[in-house]
Design a protein around this motif. Structure first.
Motif, PDB file in Angstrom:
ATOM      1  N   HIS A  11       0.836  -1.190   0.000  1.00 60.01           N
ATOM      2  CA  HIS A  11       0.000   0.000   0.000  1.00 60.01           C
ATOM      3  C   HIS A  11       0.874   1.244   0.000  1.00 60.01           C
ATOM      4  O   HIS A  11       1.866   1.325   0.706  1.00 60.01           O
ATOM      5  N   HIS A  13       0.558   4.183   1.231  1.00 65.08           N
ATOM      6  CA  HIS A  13       0.675   5.069   2.387  1.00 65.08           C
ATOM      7  C   HIS A  13       1.849   4.698   3.285  1.00 65.08           C
ATOM      8  O   HIS A  13       2.452   5.553   3.892  1.00 65.08           O
ATOM      9  N   ASP A  14       2.230   3.424   3.342  1.00 68.35           N
ATOM     10  CA  ASP A  14       3.386   3.073   4.157  1.00 68.35           C
ATOM     11  C   ASP A  14       4.633   2.856   3.295  1.00 68.35           C
ATOM     12  O   ASP A  14       5.729   2.999   3.774  1.00 68.35           O
ATOM     13  N   ASP A 285      -4.698  -4.287   7.969  1.00 72.73           N
ATOM     14  CA  ASP A 285      -4.706  -3.537   9.224  1.00 72.73           C
ATOM     15  C   ASP A 285      -3.541  -3.960  10.108  1.00 72.73           C
ATOM     16  O   ASP A 285      -2.875  -3.126  10.729  1.00 72.73           O
ATOM     17  N   GLU A 287      -0.702  -5.206   9.120  1.00 75.56           N
ATOM     18  CA  GLU A 287       0.533  -4.670   8.528  1.00 75.56           C
ATOM     19  C   GLU A 287       0.715  -3.201   8.875  1.00 75.56           C
ATOM     20  O   GLU A 287       1.795  -2.764   9.275  1.00 75.56           O
ATOM     21  N   HIS A 288      -0.360  -2.433   8.724  1.00 76.86           N
ATOM     22  CA  HIS A 288      -0.267  -1.002   8.993  1.00 76.86           C
ATOM     23  C   HIS A 288       0.090  -0.734  10.444  1.00 76.86           C
ATOM     24  O   HIS A 288       0.900   0.148  10.742  1.00 76.86           O
ATOM     25  N   THR A 291       3.882  -1.453  10.974  1.00 75.33           N
ATOM     26  CA  THR A 291       4.784  -0.453  10.398  1.00 75.33           C
ATOM     27  C   THR A 291       4.718   0.873  11.143  1.00 75.33           C
ATOM     28  O   THR A 291       5.691   1.625  11.161  1.00 75.33           O
ATOM     29  N   HIS A 292       3.585   1.164  11.772  1.00 77.54           N
ATOM     30  CA  HIS A 292       3.470   2.403  12.531  1.00 77.54           C
ATOM     31  C   HIS A 292       4.074   2.270  13.921  1.00 77.54           C
ATOM     32  O   HIS A 292       4.620   3.236  14.456  1.00 77.54           O
TER      33      HIS A 292
END
Length: 319
Positions: A11, A13-14, A285, A287-288, A291-292
């Motif tokens: 994605h 965004h990341d 979700d 994954e996100h 990464t955050h």
């Protein structure tokens, strides 16, 4: 996407954020290398001037040693530069491993420093040499120690912050060079106090100190080569995954360093009644969130497995 296709088309965004972060870490590493190279070069030049005043052969050797050590920044700079290159069809994980190769070179150089320091100490113990121009010798040793120790602290600090084992090892290398210069200072002090034997004795003590530094640097690089990570990072990843809505259980969690960035492959269990789209959403979700929550984590592959029905093995080989 969390499946095999997701690792190829992450994605946006990341992806862009993590790429920018990795590039900034590489740029920061290159800045550290450039500045420390300049400091070490200035240190060696100052020592060279003192050599001209004192005429000390021992100081000449230490000065040439410091000039050579300043040049060891080159392989690490090349490694950081290579690490910035994009992945290819042959090097699908990129070129981050070049840092580990540079780390091996640095460990070898530390070992060579220990050997030379020990050899010189034993030689002077068997063949005592009278030191002259003690004030200049002490000044050169002090300059060499301060310059190398400053570089060592700077490299180690930034290396730990960006996750670069090679930069930390290079910082430890600079510390060993500072030890050799410190030996010059302590030897001059011993000769001034009427103990010329202090020169080889201090040299042997410095050799022992360098061997301890060598152990730490070799262990750091060995861990990277063997894909070792801090277990607390694995625990952190498991905690984040377990807190993701829709994740019933957390399966295997594998982390590895590639250069100064982390890569992860994780398995999660989701309800078997979910559609492919819903299972995919949960994996994305997860994954996100990873990464955050984990700043140096650059890429994640999430594999969702169905949880249930009871007694069904979804990984059983089909007839």
């Amino acid at each position: 996407m969390p499946g095999p296709w997701h690792s190829l088309t992450p994605h946006s965004h990341d992806s862009s954020d993590k790429t920018d972060s990795a590039l900034e870490s590489s740029n920061r590493g290159l800045r550290v290398i450039g500045l420390s190279f300049a400091i070490l070069t200035v240190t060696a030049v100052i020592q060279a001037v003192i050599v001209a005043f004192s005429g000390s052969v021992a100081l000449l050797g230490d000065t040439l040693h410091n000039f050579a050590d300043a040049l060891t920044s080159v392989p690490l700079a090349v490694a950081f530069w290579l690490g910035r290159r994009a992945a290819t069809s042959r090097y699908t994980y990129g070129y981050g491993r070049a840092e580990d190769l540079a780390g091996i070179v640095i460990v070898v150089l530390i070992a060579l420093t220990a050997f030379l320091a020990g050899y010189q100490a034993i030689y002077r113990l068997i063949n005592p040499q009278e030191l002259s121009a003690l004030a200049w010798v002490a000044a050169a040793g002090l300059v060499g120690f301060l310059g190398n120790e400053w570089v060592a602290r700077y490299r180690i600090k930034v290396g730990k912050e960006i996750g670069s084992a090679a930069l930390v090892a290079d910082g430890l290398h600079a510390r060993t060079d500072g030890f050799t210069s410190l030996a010059v200072l302590l030897s001059a002090l011993g000769a001034f106090l009427g103990f010329p034997i202090a020169d080889p004795i201090v040299g042997l003590a410095i050799t022992a100190a360098i061997l301890f530094v060598l152990r730490d640097a070799a262990r750091e690089i060995y861990h990277r080569l063997m894909d070792a990570v801090d277990p607390t990072l694995v625990d952190q990843a498991r905690t984040v995954l377990a807190a993701t809505p829709g994740v019933r259980k957390v399966g295997s969690v594998r982390l590895r360093w590639i250069g100064h960035t982390l890569h992860a492959e994780v398995d999660i269990l989701v309800p078997h009644t979910l559609s492919l789209v819903d299972a995919h959403a949960i994996a994305v979700d997860a994954e996100h969130r990873l990464t955050h929550e984990m700043p140096r984590l650059r890429a994640v592959t999430v594999h969702p497995d169905p949880d249930g029905p009871e007694g069904v093995d979804h990984h059983a080989r089909l007839p």
